[in-house]
Write a protein that holds these residues in place. Structure first.
Motif, mmCIF file in Angstrom:
data_model
loop_
_atom_site.group_PDB
_atom_site.id
_atom_site.type_symbol
_atom_site.label_atom_id
_atom_site.label_comp_id
_atom_site.label_asym_id
_atom_site.label_seq_id
_atom_site.Cartn_x
_atom_site.Cartn_y
_atom_site.Cartn_z
ATOM 1 N N GLU A 1 81.953 13.409 67.956
ATOM 2 C CA GLU A 1 82.479 13.574 67.115
ATOM 3 C C GLU A 1 82.068 11.617 66.149
ATOM 4 N N ARG A 2 82.269 11.674 67.686
ATOM 5 C CA ARG A 2 81.267 9.743 66.997
ATOM 6 C C ARG A 2 80.202 9.584 66.022
ATOM 7 N N VAL A 3 79.121 10.992 66.755
ATOM 8 C CA VAL A 3 77.844 11.268 66.443
ATOM 9 C C VAL A 3 77.889 12.180 64.682
ATOM 10 N N ARG A 4 77.239 11.360 63.598
ATOM 11 C CA ARG A 4 77.487 11.901 62.632
ATOM 12 C C ARG A 4 76.023 12.257 61.606
ATOM 13 N N TYR A 5 75.161 11.414 61.992
ATOM 14 C CA TYR A 5 73.406 11.244 62.277
ATOM 15 C C TYR A 5 72.709 12.085 62.852
ATOM 16 N N LEU A 6 71.940 12.857 63.703
ATOM 17 C CA LEU A 6 70.854 13.107 64.119
ATOM 18 C C LEU A 6 69.457 12.778 63.407
ATOM 19 N N MET B 1 82.476 0.633 52.652
ATOM 20 C CA MET B 1 81.635 0.681 53.480
ATOM 21 C C MET B 1 81.633 0.644 55.164
ATOM 22 N N ARG B 2 81.026 1.439 55.800
ATOM 23 C CA ARG B 2 80.828 1.967 57.137
ATOM 24 C C ARG B 2 79.239 2.028 58.208
ATOM 25 N N LEU B 3 80.139 1.886 58.498
ATOM 26 C CA LEU B 3 78.455 1.239 60.279
ATOM 27 C C LEU B 3 78.416 2.253 61.384
ATOM 28 N N GLY B 4 76.634 2.328 62.164
ATOM 29 C CA GLY B 4 76.409 2.629 62.340
ATOM 30 C C GLY B 4 75.840 2.204 63.492
ATOM 31 N N TYR B 5 75.504 3.201 64.766
ATOM 32 C CA TYR B 5 74.328 2.465 65.692
ATOM 33 C C TYR B 5 72.497 3.358 66.053
ATOM 34 N N HIS B 6 71.995 3.232 65.578
ATOM 35 C CA HIS B 6 70.765 3.894 66.426
ATOM 36 C C HIS B 6 70.419 3.910 67.631
ATOM 37 N N GLU C 1 84.029 -6.166 65.077
ATOM 38 C CA GLU C 1 83.623 -6.488 63.952
ATOM 39 C C GLU C 1 83.135 -6.698 63.126
ATOM 40 N N ALA C 2 81.611 -6.007 62.692
ATOM 41 C CA ALA C 2 80.321 -5.749 61.623
ATOM 42 C C ALA C 2 81.247 -4.822 61.568
ATOM 43 N N ALA C 3 81.783 -4.143 61.721
ATOM 44 C CA ALA C 3 82.076 -2.288 60.622
ATOM 45 C C ALA C 3 83.411 -2.918 60.522
ATOM 46 N N ARG C 4 84.644 -3.828 60.550
ATOM 47 C CA ARG C 4 85.394 -3.611 60.093
ATOM 48 C C ARG C 4 85.058 -4.641 58.781
ATOM 49 N N ARG C 5 84.561 -6.196 58.633
ATOM 50 C CA ARG C 5 83.558 -6.276 57.836
ATOM 51 C C ARG C 5 83.153 -5.438 56.737
ATOM 52 N N LEU D 1 83.843 1.525 71.293
ATOM 53 C CA LEU D 1 83.595 1.575 70.309
ATOM 54 C C LEU D 1 84.841 2.164 69.298
ATOM 55 N N ASP D 2 85.384 0.941 68.127
ATOM 56 C CA ASP D 2 86.377 1.769 67.460
ATOM 57 C C ASP D 2 85.912 2.910 66.735
ATOM 58 N N ASP D 3 86.838 3.669 66.379
ATOM 59 C CA ASP D 3 86.559 4.795 66.251
ATOM 60 C C ASP D 3 85.677 5.366 64.883
ATOM 61 N N ASP D 4 85.911 4.200 64.002
ATOM 62 C CA ASP D 4 85.319 4.148 62.655
ATOM 63 C C ASP D 4 83.664 3.845 62.474
ATOM 64 N N VAL D 5 83.469 3.307 64.047
ATOM 65 C CA VAL D 5 82.033 3.213 63.826
ATOM 66 C C VAL D 5 81.223 4.368 64.654
ATOM 67 N N LEU D 6 80.374 5.217 63.865
ATOM 68 C CA LEU D 6 79.684 6.217 63.717
ATOM 69 C C LEU D 6 78.808 5.928 64.503
ATOM 70 N N LEU D 7 77.612 7.111 65.478
ATOM 71 C CA LEU D 7 76.608 6.765 65.852
ATOM 72 C C LEU D 7 75.469 8.011 65.331
ATOM 73 N N GLU D 8 74.423 7.437 65.049
ATOM 74 C CA GLU D 8 72.879 8.142 64.843
ATOM 75 C C GLU D 8 72.457 8.310 66.376
ATOM 76 N N VAL D 9 72.268 9.336 66.431
ATOM 77 C CA VAL D 9 71.294 9.859 67.633
ATOM 78 C C VAL D 9 69.740 10.179 67.192
ATOM 79 N N ASP D 10 69.448 9.881 68.047
ATOM 80 C CA ASP D 10 67.572 9.301 67.594
ATOM 81 C C ASP D 10 67.287 10.323 69.002
ATOM 82 N N THR D 11 67.399 11.766 68.608
ATOM 83 C CA THR D 11 67.452 13.030 69.342
ATOM 84 C C THR D 11 66.271 13.140 70.743
ATOM 85 N N TYR D 12 64.867 12.310 69.892
ATOM 86 C CA TYR D 12 63.550 12.499 70.402
ATOM 87 C C TYR D 12 63.666 11.698 71.873
ATOM 88 N N TRP D 13 63.937 9.992 71.283
ATOM 89 C CA TRP D 13 64.099 9.133 71.666
ATOM 90 C C TRP D 13 65.190 9.135 73.567
#
Length: 257
Positions: free
Chosen positions: A179-184, A122-127, A112-116, A150-162
């Motif tokens: 491909e959901r992972v867009r940030y590392l 803008m786009r939403l991600g989760y860390h 819902e936040a991503a739709r808003r 998650l909807d397809d347009d919600v991306l992931l930022e994977v904290d690789t160390y955690w």
């Protein structure tokens, strides 16, 4: 694999130093070869930060912000002011990942936040932190269960160390998340919770293998949660190592820039 985007730094790394001399610290970050930053304190002195970043020649790849309904318009305006279209949720309480129902409810809230946000361009991600990977729900790490909802347009930022501290084989995890992972978040250390990070390339993380495992990640962001040595030196050594391995292209700046 070198990203086409410039190397970035999560400013949380230098939170104490920035409090004392933000323009000077940002100038040093730029001089080390970083081209972008990720902002963690998006609502404090947004315009002043924008101006300091511009003087340093740094762009903003994303912002970390908690998206309460009453703050969403402010976050959107701040992200716009800073010149980014990506807002990443940096943390939710671990209890939200305790079972499938809780994860499903969180996924619905993020969707819902991503739709808003999409309505504002803008786009939403989760860390993630460690608990989303150490918590197993239905035989799978909780972060993967969340990703399924998650909807397809919600991306992931994977904290690789955690993720590694959470017990995961990080390259394998990245392969499953796809491909959901867009940030590392690229960081290194002893893989012991509570112990300080070290310069990238000097700890136990298989950094090159991790970066290669996520070709969809277009931003690689260096971060330290804590450090036992001089932070700016460690930040510079991290980028130098990544460049040495062909994993980053430092931004060349001439005298006076």
């Amino acid at each position: 694999m070198t990203s086409t985007n410039p190397p970035a730094l999560q400013l949380y790394t230098l939170r104490d130093q920035l409090a004392g001399d933000r323009p000077g610290v940002l100038g040093r970050v730029a001089a080390l070869g970083y081209g972008a930053v990720e902002v963690f304190d998006v609502l404090s002195d947004t315009r002043g930060l924008r101006d300091d970043l511009a003087r340093a020649g740094l762009t903003v790849c994303s912002v970390h912000a908690t998206l309460s309904a009453d703050q969403l318009p402010e976050v959107v305006e701040a992200a716009r002011t800073l010149g980014t279209d990506t807002v990443i949720v940096p943390y939710v309480p671990p209890e939200r990942f305790s079972d499938a129902d809780g994860i499903g409810e969180l996924a619905r809230e993020l969707n819902e936040a991503a739709r808003r946000l999409a309505g504002d361009g803008m786009r939403l991600g989760y860390h993630n932190h460690a608990f989303e990977l150490s918590t197993i729900v239905g035989g799978r790490p909780a972060l993967e269960v969340l990703a399924d909802g998650l909807d397809d347009d919600v991306l992931l930022e994977v904290d690789t160390y955690w993720a590694a501290v959470g017990g995961q084989d990080v390259p394998a995890l990245l392969g499953r998340l796809g491909e959901r992972v867009r940030y590392l978040h690229v960081k290194d250390g002893p893989l012991t919770e509570g112990e300080p990070n070290v310069a990238v390339g000097t700890g136990r993380m298989p950094v090159a293998e991790i970066v290669a495992a996520s070709p969809s990640a277009t931003w690689h962001i260096v971060e330290f949660d804590q450090c036992a040595t001089d932070l700016l030196t460690a930040v510079g050594d991290s980028l130098a190592w990544l460049a040495d391995q062909g994993l980053a292209q430092p931004v060349a700046r001439g005298a006076g820039t």
